[in-house]
Each structure stands twice: as C-alpha cells, then as structure tokens.
Design a protein around this motif. Structure first.
Motif, PDB file in Angstrom:
ATOM      1  N   THR A 101      16.114  -0.397   9.011  1.00  0.00           N
ATOM      2  CA  THR A 101      17.516  -0.071   8.737  1.00  0.00           C
ATOM      3  C   THR A 101      17.979  -0.680   7.420  1.00  0.00           C
ATOM      4  N   ASP A 102      17.050  -1.341   6.701  1.00  0.00           N
ATOM      5  CA  ASP A 102      17.369  -1.940   5.408  1.00  0.00           C
ATOM      6  C   ASP A 102      17.042  -0.936   4.299  1.00  0.00           C
ATOM      7  N   ARG A 103      18.008  -0.563   3.518  1.00  0.00           N
ATOM      8  CA  ARG A 103      17.817   0.466   2.498  1.00  0.00           C
ATOM      9  C   ARG A 103      16.731   0.064   1.494  1.00  0.00           C
ATOM     10  N   ARG A 104      16.735  -1.200   1.063  1.00  0.00           N
ATOM     11  CA  ARG A 104      15.723  -1.635   0.095  1.00  0.00           C
ATOM     12  C   ARG A 104      14.315  -1.521   0.672  1.00  0.00           C
ATOM     13  N   GLU A 105      14.172  -1.889   1.933  1.00  0.00           N
ATOM     14  CA  GLU A 105      12.865  -1.799   2.579  1.00  0.00           C
ATOM     15  C   GLU A 105      12.415  -0.345   2.679  1.00  0.00           C
ATOM     16  N   VAL A 106      13.332   0.556   3.024  1.00  0.00           N
ATOM     17  CA  VAL A 106      12.983   1.978   3.118  1.00  0.00           C
ATOM     18  C   VAL A 106      12.585   2.516   1.738  1.00  0.00           C
ATOM     19  N   GLU A 107      13.335   2.154   0.700  1.00  0.00           N
ATOM     20  CA  GLU A 107      12.991   2.587  -0.654  1.00  0.00           C
ATOM     21  C   GLU A 107      11.599   2.092  -1.038  1.00  0.00           C
ATOM     22  N   ARG A 108      11.308   0.821  -0.713  1.00  0.00           N
ATOM     23  CA  ARG A 108       9.993   0.272  -1.056  1.00  0.00           C
ATOM     24  C   ARG A 108       8.879   1.031  -0.332  1.00  0.00           C
ATOM     25  N   ARG A 109       9.081   1.309   0.952  1.00  0.00           N
ATOM     26  CA  ARG A 109       8.056   2.035   1.709  1.00  0.00           C
ATOM     27  C   ARG A 109       7.814   3.424   1.125  1.00  0.00           C
ATOM     28  N   LEU A 110       8.882   4.143   0.817  1.00  0.00           N
ATOM     29  CA  LEU A 110       8.725   5.498   0.271  1.00  0.00           C
ATOM     30  C   LEU A 110       8.059   5.466  -1.098  1.00  0.00           C
ATOM     31  N   GLU A 111       8.406   4.481  -1.935  1.00  0.00           N
ATOM     32  CA  GLU A 111       7.769   4.364  -3.251  1.00  0.00           C
ATOM     33  C   GLU A 111       6.287   4.056  -3.107  1.00  0.00           C
ATOM     34  N   GLU A 112       5.925   3.216  -2.148  1.00  0.00           N
ATOM     35  CA  GLU A 112       4.507   2.912  -1.917  1.00  0.00           C
ATOM     36  C   GLU A 112       3.750   4.164  -1.502  1.00  0.00           C
ATOM     37  N   THR A 113       4.336   4.947  -0.615  1.00  0.00           N
ATOM     38  CA  THR A 113       3.682   6.188  -0.182  1.00  0.00           C
ATOM     39  C   THR A 113       3.501   7.146  -1.363  1.00  0.00           C
ATOM     40  N   SER A 114       4.525   7.271  -2.206  1.00  0.00           N
ATOM     41  CA  SER A 114       4.425   8.159  -3.375  1.00  0.00           C
ATOM     42  C   SER A 114       3.352   7.674  -4.340  1.00  0.00           C
ATOM     43  N   ALA A 115       3.291   6.357  -4.570  1.00  0.00           N
ATOM     44  CA  ALA A 115       2.279   5.803  -5.482  1.00  0.00           C
ATOM     45  C   ALA A 115       0.870   6.051  -4.946  1.00  0.00           C
ATOM     46  N   ALA A 116       0.677   5.863  -3.637  1.00  0.00           N
ATOM     47  CA  ALA A 116      -0.647   6.106  -3.046  1.00  0.00           C
ATOM     48  C   ALA A 116      -1.027   7.579  -3.126  1.00  0.00           C
ATOM     49  N   ARG A 117      -0.065   8.485  -2.921  1.00  0.00           N
ATOM     50  CA  ARG A 117      -0.363   9.926  -3.036  1.00  0.00           C
ATOM     51  C   ARG A 117      -0.806  10.271  -4.448  1.00  0.00           C
ATOM     52  N   LYS A 118      -0.188   9.649  -5.429  1.00  0.00           N
ATOM     53  CA  LYS A 118      -0.568   9.911  -6.824  1.00  0.00           C
ATOM     54  C   LYS A 118      -1.990   9.444  -7.084  1.00  0.00           C
ATOM     55  N   LEU A 119      -2.347   8.264  -6.562  1.00  0.00           N
ATOM     56  CA  LEU A 119      -3.719   7.772  -6.739  1.00  0.00           C
ATOM     57  C   LEU A 119      -4.712   8.671  -6.001  1.00  0.00           C
ATOM     58  N   LEU A 120      -4.343   9.108  -4.800  1.00  0.00           N
ATOM     59  CA  LEU A 120      -5.245   9.991  -4.037  1.00  0.00           C
ATOM     60  C   LEU A 120      -5.516  11.283  -4.787  1.00  0.00           C
ATOM     61  N   SER A 121      -4.521  11.771  -5.527  1.00  0.00           N
ATOM     62  CA  SER A 121      -4.650  13.080  -6.166  1.00  0.00           C
ATOM     63  C   SER A 121      -5.713  13.095  -7.258  1.00  0.00           C
ATOM     64  N   CYS A 147      14.814  11.722   9.937  1.00  0.00           N
ATOM     65  CA  CYS A 147      15.471  10.460   9.557  1.00  0.00           C
ATOM     66  C   CYS A 147      14.606   9.271   9.967  1.00  0.00           C
ATOM     67  N   LEU A 148      14.015   9.311  11.162  1.00  0.00           N
ATOM     68  CA  LEU A 148      13.140   8.228  11.615  1.00  0.00           C
ATOM     69  C   LEU A 148      11.896   8.114  10.729  1.00  0.00           C
ATOM     70  N   MET A 149      11.288   9.248  10.383  1.00  0.00           N
ATOM     71  CA  MET A 149      10.089   9.228   9.541  1.00  0.00           C
ATOM     72  C   MET A 149      10.392   8.606   8.180  1.00  0.00           C
ATOM     73  N   ALA A 150      11.499   9.006   7.585  1.00  0.00           N
ATOM     74  CA  ALA A 150      11.842   8.464   6.264  1.00  0.00           C
ATOM     75  C   ALA A 150      12.051   6.959   6.339  1.00  0.00           C
ATOM     76  N   GLN A 151      12.690   6.464   7.408  1.00  0.00           N
ATOM     77  CA  GLN A 151      12.934   5.029   7.530  1.00  0.00           C
ATOM     78  C   GLN A 151      11.661   4.263   7.873  1.00  0.00           C
ATOM     79  N   CYS A 152      10.612   4.975   8.282  1.00  0.00           N
ATOM     80  CA  CYS A 152       9.284   4.362   8.455  1.00  0.00           C
ATOM     81  C   CYS A 152       8.472   4.394   7.161  1.00  0.00           C
TER      82      CYS A 152
END
Length: 791
Positions: free
Chosen positions: A41-61, A350-355
């Motif tokens: 429920t912490d916005r900063r934590e959610v932003e960090r998680r989503l950025e990590e997922t995006s960075a990993a997808r870029k490396l996978l590509s 909404c739950l997936m994004a916050q994960c």
C-alpha cells in the motif's frame, strides 16, 4: 484469513496468479517467496517494484534470463557453521552452487548496455572463487570426497587400495586351491562388515580356520574370514577409521571457511533470491503480453484489459474507467454475460500492480495505489451458521462498510439480491450512497431497473452493461460504458419458442414506468448499434486509405529504383559520349599541331592549308552530329534574351562546353572562342549563361576537358579533375602558353594523394616547349603547385 482485505485477495483469485508467477521462478526459495507475495500500500514501494519488473523485461529482451539454477536456501547451514558446527557434503555443495550463481549473475548484470534500477543488486553480489573452488574440488558428490581434498587423505586411500589388493590376492590363492573347491559354496570373494570373506559350506566350518562373520538365511553357508586375511583386514579397518577422521577434519575446515564469509554468503543469497523473483515477474509479463501500468492518484483506466486466468484466444478485451469523472460504476446485463469477470478484472489488476506485476492490458492503462480492495463476490450461504444467501452477502457488506475509506475500492456482485426486489433495490442504493460518502470507489453488478435509473440520474455514477446478442442468444462479453443493460427476457423467450400471446400478456403486466424505461434502453441500444456500425465503416475506410497510401509508397519506391537505374544508365552513356568526344578533340588538336608544323614548311601554299582546315572542320562536324544523334532529346533550354558579343554561352551540341561570343552576324550566326578553339554555330545551338564573366571559361561536369582559364593566363587550375581528364588540358595549356610567349606559368593540381601531381610532371617531361619545372616553394603553394619554365 485475518482481514477482509486478505479474504478479498482470494475472492479476486490473486493466489492463482501468484501460482502462475511461481512457475516462472527458477529456484525453490523464489517460488516460496512469490507464493507469499502481498500487495503493497506504499506508493514508493509499488513504483520500485514496477520499475524493477520493467528493467528485467528490458534485459530479457536482448540478453535472455540469468542463471539461478544453483540458488538454494543456505541460511540455516551458514548460521550453523558460524556457531562452530560441521556441515555435511550436501550443505557445502549448496553453498558452492550459490557462489557459482552469484558469479554468473554478477557477470550478466555487468555486461548490460544501459544502467537500470536493479544494478545495485548485481553490484552487491560478492564473487568468492577461492571458496567455490575449494568446495567443488574437495567434494565430488554428496557421497564422495575427492582424493585430492588433502594430501593426508590421498595417502590413506592409497594405503587402503594396497591393503585391499593384498587381501584379495591372499583369498584368491585360498579359493583357487583344489582342496578348497569342495568346501566352498561358490569360488568368490565377498565382504561382510567391511571385511573380506569367502562363502564356506556349513558342514566344512571346522575345516577352514578363520573367523565366521555371517551365516546365510538358510544356514547352509558360512561367511568365513580366513586367518591369512585377518591381519590385512585389520589394517584396512584401521585405515578406514583414519579416512573417516580425515574427512571429518576436511568438512570442518570447509565449514570454518564458510563461517568466515557468512555476511557475504547471506548477501549473495538475498540478492539472488530477489533477482530471481524480479525476473519471474518479468517472464510472466512477457508470457501474458502485459504492459506496465501508470500509477494515478485515484483513477482506474484499463485499455483492452484481459483477465489473466482466461485463455488468451477466448478472452474478450474490455475498456473500463472509474475514479475520473465518476466514482461509481453500475454494471447490468444478462447472467453469464461477463459482469462478475469485469468486477474481478478491476480488482485483480489493482492487486497485481501493487504486487509489482505488469497487467495484461494496452498502453495508457493506469491504476491507483489503494489501502483496501474489498470484494463481496459469490455466495457464502451456510446451513451450519443458519445464513441465507441474502444474510451471507449482508454480513460481508457490513464488514466492507466498516473498513472502507477514501483509498478503498469496493466491488459488489448482485448488490441487494436475495430478498424482495423493491426493498433490495432501495437497500442497494443506500449502500452505494453511504460508501460514496466515505470517498470510496465502487463497482457493482445488478439486475434491478431501479439501480439503472439511479445511475442515470445521479451525478458521479455511470451505467455500464455487458452486451448480449439476441440473435444468437449468446453474450459477447463486451463492456459498454454509458448504456444500461436490458434483461432481454422477452426477446430470448420469443427466440426459444414461447407463444406470442404469453409474451404480450407479460408485457401488459409490466409497469408503465418499467416498460418505458426498457423502451428507452432499447432505443439507446439501437443508437449504439448504429454508431458501432458507422465506426466500423469508418475504420474500414481508414484501413483502405492506409492500404492505398502503402501501395502509393511502394509504387513510389519502385519508381525511384527505376529512376536510379535509368540515371545510372544515362550516366554510363554520358561517360561513353565524353570519351568519344575527347578522342575526337585530341585528334583535332593533333591535326592543328601538324598543320602549324606543315605551315612553316609549305610557306605560301595556301591551298594545302585550306584543305587541311576543311578536313579538321569536317571531323568536328561529324563528331558533333554523332553526339547529337546519340543523346535522347530532352527538354529544350532557351536563352533568356538574344545573345550579344561578349556573352558567355554553353554550346549544347558539344556536351556543355562554355565559350565567349566574339561576334554575331545579321543572320544570327555566332563566332565563339573556347580556349584555343574558334567555333561558328547558330544561335539556337547555344544557351546564354547569365552573370558569367566573359574572361572566364570553365569545364562543366559532363563536358570534355577544356581549359579552366583563358589561353594566355599564367595559371591553370586542374583541381578536382581525373588524371585522364587533366592531361589533355595540360598539354593544350602548355601549347597555348608557348604560342603566347609566356616564360613561366603555374599549374595548380592540389596536394591530395599526389597521383595528379605525378601525372602532370610525367606529362611535362614529354612537352618540347618545357624548359624545366619544379614544385612550388613556401608561399607559392608548395607541393600543391608545379612551376613551369617555358623555352
């Protein structure tokens, strides 16, 4: 579950999505970690998680996935080693596997082309090749220690092999003796209790001296250790004890070294575990064709959203908006039409994004970070607790209303159902108004017409419906915003064969206001269908226009290719023409030189001189005719005004030669001067060159080589010419300067590669008029200029 929020996560099927996520992880610890993942429920934590997922997808590509195959949970083993415990071979091999994975993953991260937010995790991995190699070279498998683990172990095992060889040799002699053949059950050597024995028949036990170590189950065979083998077997027993002690010492030594690096090993484990989870999120996003959602303050906007648990080829994408201009969405429509799936999609995304998970939707989708996502979906009827359908729903709704607030999303399925329709509809409206007053976002499904009217007349509330095809009696699962849904009961009954008089009777029994409302919905539905038809037609026309544009672009490209080919062909043809013209010009100049030499010998024989001049003019005319016939007629260029003496013109019939007009006859015949050549042409054979000084004459790009300056100039500039083009120009220039009586001239050829300079100097060697030549000095142009002294 402890809270209604956690219970709602199960209702919205988040655990099933996390199960899919766990399948993407490589290691067992990562799968356990992902199964326990919960929305933040912490916005900063959610932003960090989503950025990590995006960075990993870029490396996978562009690099694929890093290797986490050696990742095991080593925390307990390392902690025990730190307390002085001795680790077994399996635990040590797991530590070596973590070190190998840390080394490989660190190398993977450091080879990335661009920095990313997960770089600190790669940098935190510690490479300990020493400890990794010590473990791997000392332990072959869980059941075997390498001989090379220590010099002492090598020596002990060498002695064990030697002693075992002596025992086998001694026993082989015993069982090979003829007298022993009848006493032995089988002529073999075996072991009992790690001691070498032979199988002796029970009736001969007194005939073979030795120690009995075992008896067969039938009692017919005794396993006897002959006295000749006892000493060697005792030696092996002692060596085995020393071997065991040495192995314990080696394991203790390796355990102590692991304890020394406890902090680094714990850090490697945590970083590898976190990276495995991050790359699992990235792999699931690629598998489900997801996009990274934007984080909004309050608005939910889903574009072409697909429920992740439905097959991709069957799931119908939907567009949903909530929290912008309206905070409540009332969804109506027939059963099995997709209303409940829509509710679950909104909550689950909404739950997936916050994960930290990307969502299976198109770009432009956004979700807020919510404190509570509470759902009342499904029937929790309980006989044991004396709960009816209505009671079970109401019990959940009471809990929802107690916990909801401004950062809450409430999802109600069939709100107010299970009781009297009039009272249920009124209760549903009151519940929605109460939750809206607390600032929550709401989405509810219903069949009540009263809620459709409420959504139509209330500010901040939007109607939506799940489309139903009456012709096929099948739902299309499309969500239509702004339009309330119809029950379609009469239309469905008619299609299924219910008599028309029954349907008419039913229509009369429907209240007037209800009938009018249904008619209004029907008109809105018809208007929507017409709009959809027009939109599809416009889309079709747009696709056709785009296709026509693509065809035009393709034709343009093909035309450009053809023009390029034609241009290449024309250029080659022009080069051939230039070569032919140059050959004729060189021959003409040779004839002129010969004529000057003959003139001195013929004296006053003007007849021969005139014949020679006529022959030269005839050759020039033939060359000009040949050039004209070989060049395709193009657009005819015209002079801007009548040509006058002193003008500079371009002779079109000679490949663009520039010349100065000396005189113009009354019948518009021009006498021209081009270097040392004197020409007579008609006015329509030249084109006037405006703003060109009369004293300057140049060679055009496609013309045969001629002088760049007037014949009596003391300088000749041949920079930019090819060698084959420059040499005739230099020869004619030297000849012209000699006739003009010049003593010293300069030829400017430039520095460049030196090829043109060498060709000019070779040419000057052959010229009879040249007395000497040298390169320019400082201030004269140095190696870019050749100074020529004439005789």
């Amino acid at each position: 579950m402890d809270t209604l929020f956690e219970k709602s996560q199960i209702t919205l099927e988040l655990p099933r999505v996390l199960s899919l996520l766990g399948e993407q992880a490589v290691s067992a610890p990562a799968r356990e970690e992902l199964a326990a993942l919960r929305p933040s429920t912490d916005r900063r934590e959610v932003e960090r998680r989503l950025e990590e997922t995006s960075a990993a997808r870029k490396l996978l590509s562009y690099k694929g996935s890093p290797s986490f195959t050696g990742l095991r949970d080593i925390r307990n083993a390392v902690a025990r080693a730190d307390m002085g415990g001795v680790l077994n071979t399996r635990e040590l091999l797991e530590i070596a596997g973590v070190l190998q994975s840390a080394r490989a993953v660190r190398s993977y991260g450091f080879s990335a082309a661009e920095p990313s937010c997960i770089d600190p995790l790669f940098s935190a991995l510690a490479v300990n090749r020493y400890l990794e190699d010590r473990i791997v070279t000392s332990i072959i498998s869980e059941d075997e220690i390498a001989d090379s683990a220590s010099p002492e172990l090598t020596e002990i095992r060498r002695k064990i092999r030697a002693a075992a060889s002596r025992v086998r040799d001694a026993l082989q002699k015993i069982i090979s003796a003829p007298s022993m053949q009848r006493m032995l059950q089988e002529p073999i050597i075996t072991t009992r209790g790690e001691r070498y024995v032979v199988p002796v028949k029970a009736e001969y036990k007194g005939s073979v001296s030795g120690l009995v170590h075992d008896v067969s189950s039938s009692g017919a065979t005794l396993f006897v250790e002959p006295m000749a083998a006892v000493k060697a077997n005792n030696e092996i027993r002692e060596l085995k004890a020393r071997e065991k002690a040495e192995i314990e010492r080696i394991l203790g030594e390796l355990s102590g070294e692991c304890a020394e690096y406890r902090e680094a090993l714990d850090t490697d484990y945590r970083c590898l575990l976190q990276l495995d989870c991050i790359f699992a999120r990235a792999k699931l996003a690629d598998k489900l064709e997801c996009c990274a959602p934007e984080l909004s303050e309050r608005e939910i906007r889903l574009r072409r959203a697909r429920h992740p648990l439905l097959p991709r080829d069957k799931a119908v994408p939907i567009d949903v908006e909530l929290g912008g201009s309206y905070d409540t969405l009332v969804i109506t429509g027939p059963n099995t039409g997709g209303k409940t799936v829509t509710l679950k999609t909104i909550g689950l995304f909404c739950l997936m994004a916050q994960c930290g998970l990307h969502i299976p939707a198109s770009d432009g989708s956004c979700v807020p970070v919510l404190e509570n996502i509470l759902a009342d979906i499904g029937d929790e009827q309980s006989i044991e607790q004396s709960l009816s359908t209505f009671s079970s729903h109401m019990r959940t709704i009471v809990s929802v209303l107690e916990e909801c607030g401004e950062r809450s999303l409430l999802l109600f399925d069939e709100l107010g159902a299970g009781t009297d329709p009039t009272e249920g509809a009124a209760l549903a409206i009151a519940i929605l108004e109460h939750a809206r007053g607390k600032g929550s976002l709401l989405a509810a499904t219903t069949h009540y017409s009263e809620l459709k009217v409420y959504a139509t007349n209330s500010s901040g509330v939007m109607n939506a419906s799940c489309e139903f095809d009456v012709d096929t009696l099948q739902p299309t699962y499309r969500l239509l915003l702004g339009i309330p849904g119809k029950s379609n009961a009469f239309a469905i009954s008619r299609r299924l064969g219910l008599p028309e008089e029954i349907i008419d009777d039913a229509r009369e029994r429907v209240g007037v206001s209800g009938a009018r409302f249904e008619e209004t919905i029907e008109k809105l539905e018809e208007a929507r269908r017409l709009l959809d038809r027009d939109r599809l037609e416009e889309a079709k026309l747009l696709r056709q226009a785009e296709e026509e544009a693509r065809k035009a672009a393709r034709l343009r490209s093909e035309l450009e290719v053809k023009l390029d080919k034609a241009s290449d062909k024309a250029r080659h043809e022009a080069e051939r023409i230039i070569a032919d013209a140059r050959q004729v010009a060189e021959q003409t100049f040779r004839e002129l030189s010969r004529m000057r030499e003959d003139a001195a010998g013929m004296g006053g024989d003007h007849k021969k001189q005139n014949d020679a001049r006529s022959e030269v003019l005839r050759q020039l005319n033939e060359a000009r005719s040949a050039l004209r016939s070989s060049i395709e007629p193009g657009e005819k260029r015209a002079s801007a005004r009548p040509v006058q003496p002193g003008d500079v013109v371009e002779v079109t019939g000679m490949g663009g030669v520039h010349a100065t007009v000396e005189s113009v006859s009354p019948d518009r015949v021009l006498k021209l001067r081009a270097g040392i050549l004197s020409l007579t042409v008609r006015e329509d054979e030249v084109v006037l060159l405006e703003n060109m000084k009369p004293e300057k004459v140049r060679v055009s790009a496609g013309a045969p080589a001629t002088l760049r300056t007037e014949s009596t100039s003391s300088e000749l500039d041949i920079r930019g010419m090819e060698t084959i083009e420059a040499i005739p120009v230099v020869e004619r220039y030297i000849d012209s300067c000699a006739q003009a009586g010049l003593e010293s001239v300069r030829i400017i050829h430039g520095k460049g590669t030196g090829a043109l300079r060498s060709a000019v100097q070779q040419c000057l060697k052959r010229q009879k008029q040249v007395k000497s030549y040298r390169l320019g000095r400082y201030g004269e142009g140095e190696t870019g200029v050749t100074v020529v002294e004439l005789k």
